[in-house]
Design a protein around this motif. Structure first.
Motif, PDB file in Angstrom:
ATOM      1  N   LEU A  97     -91.894  24.636 -40.578  1.00 53.35           N
ATOM      2  CA  LEU A  97     -92.591  23.523 -41.213  1.00 53.35           C
ATOM      3  C   LEU A  97     -93.754  23.000 -40.383  1.00 53.35           C
ATOM      4  O   LEU A  97     -94.486  22.108 -40.824  1.00 53.35           O
ATOM      5  CB  LEU A  97     -91.608  22.373 -41.474  1.00 53.35           C
ATOM      6  CG  LEU A  97     -90.399  22.681 -42.364  1.00 53.35           C
ATOM      7  CD1 LEU A  97     -89.548  21.434 -42.558  1.00 53.35           C
ATOM      8  CD2 LEU A  97     -90.830  23.246 -43.703  1.00 53.35           C
ATOM      9  N   ASP A  98     -93.910  23.539 -39.148  1.00 57.27           N
ATOM     10  CA  ASP A  98     -94.962  23.108 -38.229  1.00 57.27           C
ATOM     11  C   ASP A  98     -94.849  21.609 -37.936  1.00 57.27           C
ATOM     12  O   ASP A  98     -95.831  20.871 -37.976  1.00 57.27           O
ATOM     13  CB  ASP A  98     -96.341  23.448 -38.806  1.00 57.27           C
ATOM     14  CG  ASP A  98     -97.442  23.354 -37.746  1.00 57.27           C
ATOM     15  OD1 ASP A  98     -97.108  23.493 -36.550  1.00 57.27           O
ATOM     16  OD2 ASP A  98     -98.598  23.132 -38.118  1.00 57.27           O
ATOM     17  N   LEU A  99     -93.618  21.175 -37.651  1.00 57.89           N
ATOM     18  CA  LEU A  99     -93.348  19.797 -37.272  1.00 57.89           C
ATOM     19  C   LEU A  99     -92.621  19.786 -35.932  1.00 57.89           C
ATOM     20  O   LEU A  99     -91.988  20.771 -35.557  1.00 57.89           O
ATOM     21  CB  LEU A  99     -92.481  19.100 -38.330  1.00 57.89           C
ATOM     22  CG  LEU A  99     -93.084  18.905 -39.720  1.00 57.89           C
ATOM     23  CD1 LEU A  99     -92.025  18.424 -40.696  1.00 57.89           C
ATOM     24  CD2 LEU A  99     -94.249  17.933 -39.677  1.00 57.89           C
ATOM     25  N   SER A 100     -92.695  18.680 -35.209  1.00 58.10           N
ATOM     26  CA  SER A 100     -92.028  18.611 -33.915  1.00 58.10           C
ATOM     27  C   SER A 100     -90.513  18.593 -34.093  1.00 58.10           C
ATOM     28  O   SER A 100     -90.001  18.154 -35.129  1.00 58.10           O
ATOM     29  CB  SER A 100     -92.467  17.350 -33.161  1.00 58.10           C
ATOM     30  OG  SER A 100     -91.961  16.186 -33.798  1.00 58.10           O
ATOM     31  N   VAL A 101     -89.806  19.044 -33.070  1.00 55.39           N
ATOM     32  CA  VAL A 101     -88.337  19.060 -33.118  1.00 55.39           C
ATOM     33  C   VAL A 101     -87.773  17.648 -33.305  1.00 55.39           C
ATOM     34  O   VAL A 101     -86.865  17.444 -34.119  1.00 55.39           O
ATOM     35  CB  VAL A 101     -87.760  19.743 -31.856  1.00 55.39           C
ATOM     36  CG1 VAL A 101     -86.240  19.526 -31.766  1.00 55.39           C
ATOM     37  CG2 VAL A 101     -88.070  21.241 -31.866  1.00 55.39           C
ATOM     38  N   PRO A 102     -88.280  16.620 -32.566  1.00 54.10           N
ATOM     39  CA  PRO A 102     -87.758  15.265 -32.795  1.00 54.10           C
ATOM     40  C   PRO A 102     -87.949  14.772 -34.226  1.00 54.10           C
ATOM     41  O   PRO A 102     -87.066  14.109 -34.782  1.00 54.10           O
ATOM     42  CB  PRO A 102     -88.563  14.410 -31.810  1.00 54.10           C
ATOM     43  CG  PRO A 102     -88.962  15.351 -30.729  1.00 54.10           C
ATOM     44  CD  PRO A 102     -89.206  16.652 -31.408  1.00 54.10           C
ATOM     45  N   THR A 103     -89.095  15.113 -34.835  1.00 53.65           N
ATOM     46  CA  THR A 103     -89.345  14.693 -36.220  1.00 53.65           C
ATOM     47  C   THR A 103     -88.354  15.343 -37.169  1.00 53.65           C
ATOM     48  O   THR A 103     -87.758  14.678 -38.030  1.00 53.65           O
ATOM     49  CB  THR A 103     -90.786  15.053 -36.640  1.00 53.65           C
ATOM     50  OG1 THR A 103     -91.705  14.370 -35.797  1.00 53.65           O
ATOM     51  CG2 THR A 103     -91.046  14.664 -38.091  1.00 53.65           C
ATOM     52  N   VAL A 104     -88.162  16.658 -37.013  1.00 55.39           N
ATOM     53  CA  VAL A 104     -87.225  17.372 -37.877  1.00 55.39           C
ATOM     54  C   VAL A 104     -85.805  16.863 -37.645  1.00 55.39           C
ATOM     55  O   VAL A 104     -85.033  16.675 -38.595  1.00 55.39           O
ATOM     56  CB  VAL A 104     -87.306  18.898 -37.630  1.00 55.39           C
ATOM     57  CG1 VAL A 104     -86.208  19.632 -38.404  1.00 55.39           C
ATOM     58  CG2 VAL A 104     -88.675  19.436 -38.042  1.00 55.39           C
ATOM     59  N   THR A 105     -85.447  16.611 -36.383  1.00 59.06           N
ATOM     60  CA  THR A 105     -84.114  16.086 -36.061  1.00 59.06           C
ATOM     61  C   THR A 105     -83.862  14.762 -36.766  1.00 59.06           C
ATOM     62  O   THR A 105     -82.776  14.524 -37.314  1.00 59.06           O
ATOM     63  CB  THR A 105     -83.966  15.904 -34.536  1.00 59.06           C
ATOM     64  OG1 THR A 105     -84.202  17.156 -33.884  1.00 59.06           O
ATOM     65  CG2 THR A 105     -82.571  15.402 -34.183  1.00 59.06           C
ATOM     66  N   LYS A 106     -84.894  13.894 -36.784  1.00 56.27           N
ATOM     67  CA  LYS A 106     -84.774  12.589 -37.452  1.00 56.27           C
ATOM     68  C   LYS A 106     -84.514  12.771 -38.942  1.00 56.27           C
ATOM     69  O   LYS A 106     -83.594  12.149 -39.507  1.00 56.27           O
ATOM     70  CB  LYS A 106     -86.055  11.799 -37.222  1.00 56.27           C
ATOM     71  CG  LYS A 106     -86.170  10.514 -38.051  1.00 56.27           C
ATOM     72  CD  LYS A 106     -87.496   9.826 -37.777  1.00 56.27           C
ATOM     73  CE  LYS A 106     -87.754   8.658 -38.738  1.00 56.27           C
ATOM     74  NZ  LYS A 106     -88.028   9.122 -40.111  1.00 56.27           N
ATOM     75  N   PHE A 107     -85.301  13.629 -39.585  1.00 54.44           N
ATOM     76  CA  PHE A 107     -85.144  13.827 -41.025  1.00 54.44           C
ATOM     77  C   PHE A 107     -83.802  14.478 -41.353  1.00 54.44           C
ATOM     78  O   PHE A 107     -83.145  14.094 -42.333  1.00 54.44           O
ATOM     79  CB  PHE A 107     -86.298  14.671 -41.580  1.00 54.44           C
ATOM     80  CG  PHE A 107     -87.550  13.889 -41.816  1.00 54.44           C
ATOM     81  CD1 PHE A 107     -87.609  12.906 -42.778  1.00 54.44           C
ATOM     82  CD2 PHE A 107     -88.694  14.139 -41.069  1.00 54.44           C
ATOM     83  CE1 PHE A 107     -88.772  12.178 -43.008  1.00 54.44           C
ATOM     84  CE2 PHE A 107     -89.861  13.419 -41.272  1.00 54.44           C
ATOM     85  CZ  PHE A 107     -89.899  12.431 -42.251  1.00 54.44           C
ATOM     86  N   ILE A 108     -83.399  15.466 -40.572  1.00 60.76           N
ATOM     87  CA  ILE A 108     -82.119  16.137 -40.810  1.00 60.76           C
ATOM     88  C   ILE A 108     -80.973  15.136 -40.663  1.00 60.76           C
ATOM     89  O   ILE A 108     -80.017  15.138 -41.458  1.00 60.76           O
ATOM     90  CB  ILE A 108     -81.923  17.323 -39.847  1.00 60.76           C
ATOM     91  CG1 ILE A 108     -82.873  18.469 -40.201  1.00 60.76           C
ATOM     92  CG2 ILE A 108     -80.481  17.828 -39.869  1.00 60.76           C
ATOM     93  CD1 ILE A 108     -82.601  19.128 -41.535  1.00 60.76           C
ATOM     94  N   GLY A 109     -81.058  14.251 -39.676  1.00 55.92           N
ATOM     95  CA  GLY A 109     -80.036  13.225 -39.497  1.00 55.92           C
ATOM     96  C   GLY A 109     -79.921  12.322 -40.713  1.00 55.92           C
ATOM     97  O   GLY A 109     -78.815  12.016 -41.184  1.00 55.92           O
ATOM     98  N   GLU A 110     -81.080  11.893 -41.249  1.00 54.28           N
ATOM     99  CA  GLU A 110     -81.079  11.037 -42.435  1.00 54.28           C
ATOM    100  C   GLU A 110     -80.498  11.766 -43.643  1.00 54.28           C
ATOM    101  O   GLU A 110     -79.722  11.195 -44.419  1.00 54.28           O
ATOM    102  CB  GLU A 110     -82.513  10.592 -42.755  1.00 54.28           C
ATOM    103  CG  GLU A 110     -83.104   9.614 -41.749  1.00 54.28           C
ATOM    104  CD  GLU A 110     -84.562   9.287 -42.056  1.00 54.28           C
ATOM    105  OE1 GLU A 110     -85.080   9.788 -43.088  1.00 54.28           O
ATOM    106  OE2 GLU A 110     -85.177   8.528 -41.285  1.00 54.28           O
ATOM    107  N   MET A 111     -80.848  13.040 -43.773  1.00 54.46           N
ATOM    108  CA  MET A 111     -80.388  13.806 -44.936  1.00 54.46           C
ATOM    109  C   MET A 111     -78.900  14.132 -44.832  1.00 54.46           C
ATOM    110  O   MET A 111     -78.214  14.236 -45.858  1.00 54.46           O
ATOM    111  CB  MET A 111     -81.227  15.079 -45.074  1.00 54.46           C
ATOM    112  CG  MET A 111     -82.690  14.782 -45.389  1.00 54.46           C
ATOM    113  SD  MET A 111     -83.776  16.211 -45.239  1.00 54.46           S
ATOM    114  CE  MET A 111     -83.483  17.019 -46.806  1.00 54.46           C
TER     115      MET A 111
END
Length: 457
Positions: A96-110
């Motif tokens: 997705l060309d996003l940072s690991v912390p950003t993806v981690t945040k979204f995955i946590g919410e989902m």
């Protein structure tokens, strides 16, 4: 101590003496405990979060419609999992060309919302084992409807795309009338009524419609076009669920692409040879619809200088000579002119008109007249498919639809004609194969489209 349980169809919070709180129509049961002094602060929190866990986050679905930035990222994550299956956060971050912390945040919410699952540690050769994440199959369901000439197929998939319930060949005589549409809705509602899942988890219904269909606007211009409103809105009102529509051949194409014979190919032409003829086009892994969704009207190319009027109102269309309707007409004409077939007695003695399925069955029983006509149709189709190959240079050409059930009887003449009429350098790139899903291609595609239309941009 306070517990939550199901009373009737409502969620109740109660202590041993009296009901304190009642809300939310859900069908699952949950027991939890909180201390009494904090009940006023905690009850609403616990109920709301439980509802979100059981029924997919309605706020997120509203965000999708509005197109918020957060929702768009989550849509991309879901779409990635739809097409690629489970993956780790670092892999998802690269894709997705996003940072690991950003993806981690979204995955946590989902994960908290209940539509992404943590499937545990992934075994690797060395270092820390990353967690594997994927879609939660029970967080939502999608229903597909595939309309045939004398039947309707209805299926239900879970959020991961697994078929949960499937009913094939439900008797239904298609009529392009308000009564025909109402009868279709009755079959759909009856199917839903018998499901054992929580009905609130059905997020979308996709209906396959033949002819000119604009999937974006929801308008059908060939079938069930009785009101100024989009057909999708009319059906949604009658069924009580969100509804999308798409062309039947495009749905078959998508079904074959997602769960059929496609093994990584990105440029594909699917030829649907049923009562009529149409094609579905996939370019660089994406379905091509054209400006208004009308692409793929292969059967209405002017191919013959004949006096046969096509159902579109014009003369000389390809499907007047090379389709299931052409096979039906030609067989009747040749039997009436004195040629013999195992269907001769059936045609002469019975009042009910012979069906295309009966003719296909006769071909597979090696009836010489039926085989001869099917092979002639294969040669005619192959000549026109050669032109498509010259134009599109596809990796894969899939022969599907009712006539594809005759197997090599139609596929081999198509291949011979393609070699004869297409450019050698071009046709060497194109494998020609028969549909793997066969008569299930349409219903699988309808279910898959119901899901993808919710989350793809």
């Amino acid at each position: 101590e306070i517990c939550a349980c199901l009373v009737g169809s409502e969620m109740c919070i109660r202590d041993s003496h009296y009901i304190v709180y009642r809300e939310y129509n859900i069908q699952d049961i949950l027991i939890f405990k909180v201390s009494k002094p904090r009940i006023n602060k905690k009850i609403n929190y616990l109920c709301v979060n439980y509802q979100i866990y059981i029924v997919m986050n309605q706020q997120f679905l509203k965000e999708i419609e509005k197109g918020s930035k957060s929702a768009l990222v989550k849509k991309r994550i879901i779409t990635h999992y739809i097409y690629n299956g489970s993956s780790t956060i670092p892999d998802l971050s690269k894709e997705l060309d996003l940072s690991v912390p950003t993806v981690t945040k979204f995955i946590g919410e989902m994960c908290d919302d209940g539509y992404i699952n943590d499937y545990g540690k992934l075994e690797t050769s060395g270092g820390r084992h990353p967690n594997l994440y994927g879609l939660n199959p029970e967080s939502g369901y999608f229903l597909g409807v595939d309309i045939k000439r004398f039947a309707v197929n209805i299926g239900l998939i879970n959020f991961k795309g697994d078929m949960v319930e499937l009913k094939m060949n439900i008797p239904y005589k298609f009529e392009n009338s308000i009564e025909g549409m109402n009868e279709l809705c009755k079959h759909i509602l009856n199917f839903i009524k018998k499901l054992t899942i929580n009905k609130e988890k059905i997020l979308n219904i996709n209906v396959n419609v033949s002819g000119r269909v604009n999937p974006e606007s929801g308008y059908s211009f060939s079938q069930f076009n009785f009101e100024e409103r989009p057909l999708a809105d009319v059906l949604s009102e009658k069924l009580g669920y969100k509804v999308t529509i798409d062309n039947d051949t495009r749905a078959m194409t998508y079904g074959e692409y997602m769960q059929g014979c496609v093994k990584g190919e990105k440029d594909i032409i699917f030829v649907n040879v049923s009562w009529g003829v149409g094609i579905g086009i996939i370019i660089d892994g994406k379905i091509y619809t054209g400006k208004s969704g009308f692409s793929g009207e292969f059967g209405h190319m002017s191919a013959y200088d004949n006096e046969i009027i096509c159902h579109c109102g014009k003369k000389g269309c390809l499907e007047t000579e090379a389709s299931g309707s052409a096979l039906h007409r030609i067989l009747l004409e040749r039997i009436q002119s004195g040629e013999s077939s195992i269907l001769s007695t059936r045609i002469a003695t019975e009042e009910n008109p012979i069906t295309l399925d009966e003719i296909i069955a006769a071909v597979n029983k090696e009836d010489l007249l039926c085989i001869e006509i099917v092979e002639e149709i294969g040669q005619k189709l192959g000549k026109q498919i050669a032109g498509l190959i010259n134009i599109f240079n596809p990796e894969l050409v899939i022969i599907g639809g009712t006539l594809s059930l005759t197997g090599d009887y139609i596929t081999q003449p198509i291949k011979t004609a393609v070699r004869k009429y297409s450019l050698n350098l071009v046709n060497k790139d194109s494998a020609i194969i028969t549909s793997k899903l066969k008569d299930k291609a349409g219903i699988v595609g309808a279910c898959m489209l119901a899901r993808s239309r919710m989350f793809e941009s």
